[in-house]
Design a protein around this motif. Structure first.
Motif, PDB file in Angstrom:
ATOM      1  N   LEU A 211       0.835  -1.204   0.000  1.00 38.79           N
ATOM      2  CA  LEU A 211       0.000   0.000   0.000  1.00 38.79           C
ATOM      3  C   LEU A 211       0.869   1.253   0.000  1.00 38.79           C
ATOM      4  N   ASN A 212       1.926   1.224   0.777  1.00 37.80           N
ATOM      5  CA  ASN A 212       2.847   2.357   0.835  1.00 37.80           C
ATOM      6  C   ASN A 212       3.430   2.660  -0.545  1.00 37.80           C
ATOM      7  N   LEU A 213       3.918   1.627  -1.230  1.00 40.02           N
ATOM      8  CA  LEU A 213       4.489   1.824  -2.562  1.00 40.02           C
ATOM      9  C   LEU A 213       3.434   2.310  -3.549  1.00 40.02           C
ATOM     10  N   ALA A 214       2.216   1.775  -3.427  1.00 39.08           N
ATOM     11  CA  ALA A 214       1.139   2.178  -4.339  1.00 39.08           C
ATOM     12  C   ALA A 214       0.795   3.658  -4.178  1.00 39.08           C
TER      13      ALA A 214
ATOM     14  N   PHE B  54       2.823   9.787   5.317  1.00 40.64           N
ATOM     15  CA  PHE B  54       2.320   8.513   5.849  1.00 40.64           C
ATOM     16  C   PHE B  54       3.347   7.402   5.691  1.00 40.64           C
ATOM     17  N   ALA B  55       4.220   7.548   4.680  1.00 41.34           N
ATOM     18  CA  ALA B  55       5.235   6.520   4.431  1.00 41.34           C
ATOM     19  C   ALA B  55       6.135   6.302   5.633  1.00 41.34           C
ATOM     20  N   LYS B  56       6.349   7.347   6.431  1.00 45.25           N
ATOM     21  CA  LYS B  56       7.213   7.208   7.613  1.00 45.25           C
ATOM     22  C   LYS B  56       6.672   6.152   8.562  1.00 45.25           C
ATOM     23  N   VAL B  57       5.380   6.220   8.867  1.00 43.27           N
ATOM     24  CA  VAL B  57       4.770   5.260   9.785  1.00 43.27           C
ATOM     25  C   VAL B  57       4.685   3.883   9.143  1.00 43.27           C
TER      26      VAL B  57
ATOM     27  N   PRO C 278      10.938   2.565  -1.363  1.00 50.67           N
ATOM     28  CA  PRO C 278      10.112   3.738  -1.033  1.00 50.67           C
ATOM     29  C   PRO C 278      10.924   5.033  -0.947  1.00 50.67           C
ATOM     30  N   MET C 279      12.175   4.957  -0.485  1.00 49.06           N
ATOM     31  CA  MET C 279      13.012   6.154  -0.421  1.00 49.06           C
ATOM     32  C   MET C 279      13.248   6.728  -1.814  1.00 49.06           C
ATOM     33  N   ALA C 280      13.472   5.858  -2.794  1.00 51.30           N
ATOM     34  CA  ALA C 280      13.707   6.314  -4.165  1.00 51.30           C
ATOM     35  C   ALA C 280      12.471   7.015  -4.726  1.00 51.30           C
ATOM     36  N   LEU C 281      11.291   6.473  -4.433  1.00 46.96           N
ATOM     37  CA  LEU C 281      10.047   7.094  -4.907  1.00 46.96           C
ATOM     38  C   LEU C 281       9.838   8.462  -4.264  1.00 46.96           C
ATOM     39  N   ILE C 282      10.186   8.576  -2.995  1.00 45.15           N
ATOM     40  CA  ILE C 282      10.038   9.858  -2.299  1.00 45.15           C
ATOM     41  C   ILE C 282      11.064  10.862  -2.809  1.00 45.15           C
TER      42      ILE C 282
ATOM     43  N   THR D  95       1.038  15.895   8.108  1.00 50.28           N
ATOM     44  CA  THR D  95       2.096  15.846   9.125  1.00 50.28           C
ATOM     45  C   THR D  95       1.524  15.538  10.504  1.00 50.28           C
ATOM     46  N   MET D  96       0.442  16.227  10.867  1.00 48.36           N
ATOM     47  CA  MET D  96      -0.164  15.995  12.184  1.00 48.36           C
ATOM     48  C   MET D  96      -0.711  14.580  12.288  1.00 48.36           C
ATOM     49  N   TRP D  97      -1.360  14.098  11.251  1.00 49.14           N
ATOM     50  CA  TRP D  97      -1.899  12.738  11.280  1.00 49.14           C
ATOM     51  C   TRP D  97      -0.784  11.711  11.423  1.00 49.14           C
ATOM     52  N   THR D  98       0.328  11.942  10.733  1.00 52.84           N
ATOM     53  CA  THR D  98       1.470  11.027  10.833  1.00 52.84           C
ATOM     54  C   THR D  98       2.040  11.030  12.242  1.00 52.84           C
ATOM     55  N   ASN D  99       2.214  12.230  12.799  1.00 52.68           N
ATOM     56  CA  ASN D  99       2.726  12.333  14.167  1.00 52.68           C
ATOM     57  C   ASN D  99       1.815  11.631  15.162  1.00 52.68           C
TER      58      ASN D  99
END
Length: 387
Positions: free
Chosen positions: A80-83, A115-118, A151-155, A364-368
């Motif tokens: 899902l993250n990659l998508a 969201f990718a961080k989480v 995922p880092m490359a995509l970001i 950002t807030m949602w991720t935190n």
């Protein structure tokens, strides 16, 4: 579901300082964003209040879920993250030279790289937990690196250098917690840092020895504006109206605050909009200008207690997976805080990293708050015996 006995495990001090930080966000935004939209002086405060309210709901939902259950869906979450990250290039909208947002409604966008961080913390924790005791050789470091490299490359391609660096910090921290050989992995990191340093020197150097002339102006996989932002902090006066402008205005704002600050809504750099992005990336500069040294130290104290409690939660986890998830969240917060304060103070490059729980921003807030929810989930179940 949580029973009353489990609820007694809640770290109330952690929650208390979290609420203080969220309250500080609304207080600072009420002055930092006052003149951003002159016709709607409280637009960002109201929006941030909504992000905080919905973020608290997210934190409660995540906390109510046993963090171990995320392991069952680790590869689904990774996919899902990659998508989502790939969808940015197909459906995303561009702003300020970057394509990072996916429009949901006419006035609401989401930023998948946040969201990718989480998602990476949850999935990398499972990946590393399954390799416990198997991170001693150099070749053992390759699978985890490839796991985060995609995922880092995509970001990085968006481009979003700041988030790429955050994920790199998360990866390094979690690798050490997972038991990676400190000498070999540390040596690898040092070697990588030296290579990057040499590459930057070769790229910018204009007076190389004759035998190195063939590599002068060595190209790097980064845009020119990104390279300039990474180096301009060393001499911002070299481009006072361009890339150095942000740093100069930020240093002036913080320095002019003195001990007690100029007073609430009495700042000049922020209130007169000389300081760019003062409600997001450079909100710490507003705190320094209007609340002075006392205000910044107070905020750092709140962050320090919050982080110490977060570290305690991660270390008291009864299983490696929980410890890795908690440590990943801590690494995310620590890196954000250090880099944001460093760049606003002029001692680190400007990378567009917001101040967690304080800067304005929905994704950002949602991720935190999702990260907070993971910590609370670990905290609430810390008495569980290992199987």
């Amino acid at each position: 579901m949580l029973d009353r006995r489990t609820f007694k495990n809640l770290d109330f001090l952690f929650v208390f300082f979290l609420l203080l930080l969220l309250g500080a966000s609304l207080l600072v935004l009420s002055t930092a964003s006052l003149n951003v939209i002159k016709s709607q002086p409280y637009f960002y405060v109201k929006a941030q209040a909504m992000w905080i309210a919905t973020g608290i709901v997210i934190a409660v939902i995540v906390a109510a879920i046993d963090y171990q259950k995320f392991r069952r869906f680790s590869w689904w979450i990774y996919g899902l993250n990659l998508a989502l990250l790939a969808a940015v290039f197909a459906f995303g909208t561009a702003a300020k030279g970057a394509q990072r947002w996916i429009p949901v409604t006419a006035s609401f966008n989401i930023q998948p790289s946040e969201f990718a961080k989480v998602f990476i913390i949850i999935t990398l924790a499972d990946f590393l937990a399954k390799r416990q005791g198997k991170l001693n050789r150099f070749r053992d470091f390759i699978p985890p690196f490839l796991f985060v490299a995609v995922p880092m490359a995509l970001i990085f391609k968006q481009p979003d250098l700041g988030t790429t660096l955050v994920i790199a910090a998360i990866f390094v921290g979690m690798m050490f917690i997972a038991g990676a050989n400190p000498w070999k992995f540390g040596g690898l990191l040092l070697g990588g840092a030296l290579i990057v340093g040499v590459a930057l020197w070769l790229h910018f150097s204009t007076n190389l020895p004759g035998f190195l002339k063939f590599v002068q102006g060595l190209p790097l996989p980064m845009k020119d504006y990104q390279l300039k932002r990474l180096t301009i902090f060393m001499n911002p006066m070299a481009d006072t109206s361009g890339d150095g402008y942000h740093i100069i205005q930020s240093i002036w704002a913080i320095g002019s605050g003195g001990l007690w600050g100029k007073g609430y809504r009495q700042g000049t750099q922020g209130q007169l909009n000389f300081l760019p992005e003062h409600h997001t990336d450079f909100i710490f500069s507003v705190i320094g200008e209007e609340f002075g040294f006392i205000g910044t130290i107070t905020l750092l104290f709140l962050f320090a207690i919050f982080l110490l409690r977060a570290i305690s939660i991660a270390m008291k986890s009864k299983d490696l997976y929980g410890m890795l998830v908690g440590s990943g969240v801590v690494c995310m917060f620590v890196f954000h805080i250090l880099v944001n304060i460093g760049m606003t103070s002029g001692i680190m490059p400007v990378t567009g990293i917001p101040l967690p729980l304080i800067s304005y921003g929905g994704s950002t807030m949602w991720t935190n708050m999702a990260g907070v929810g993971l910590l609370l989930s670990i905290n609430l179940r810390r008495q569980r015996l290992m199987f």
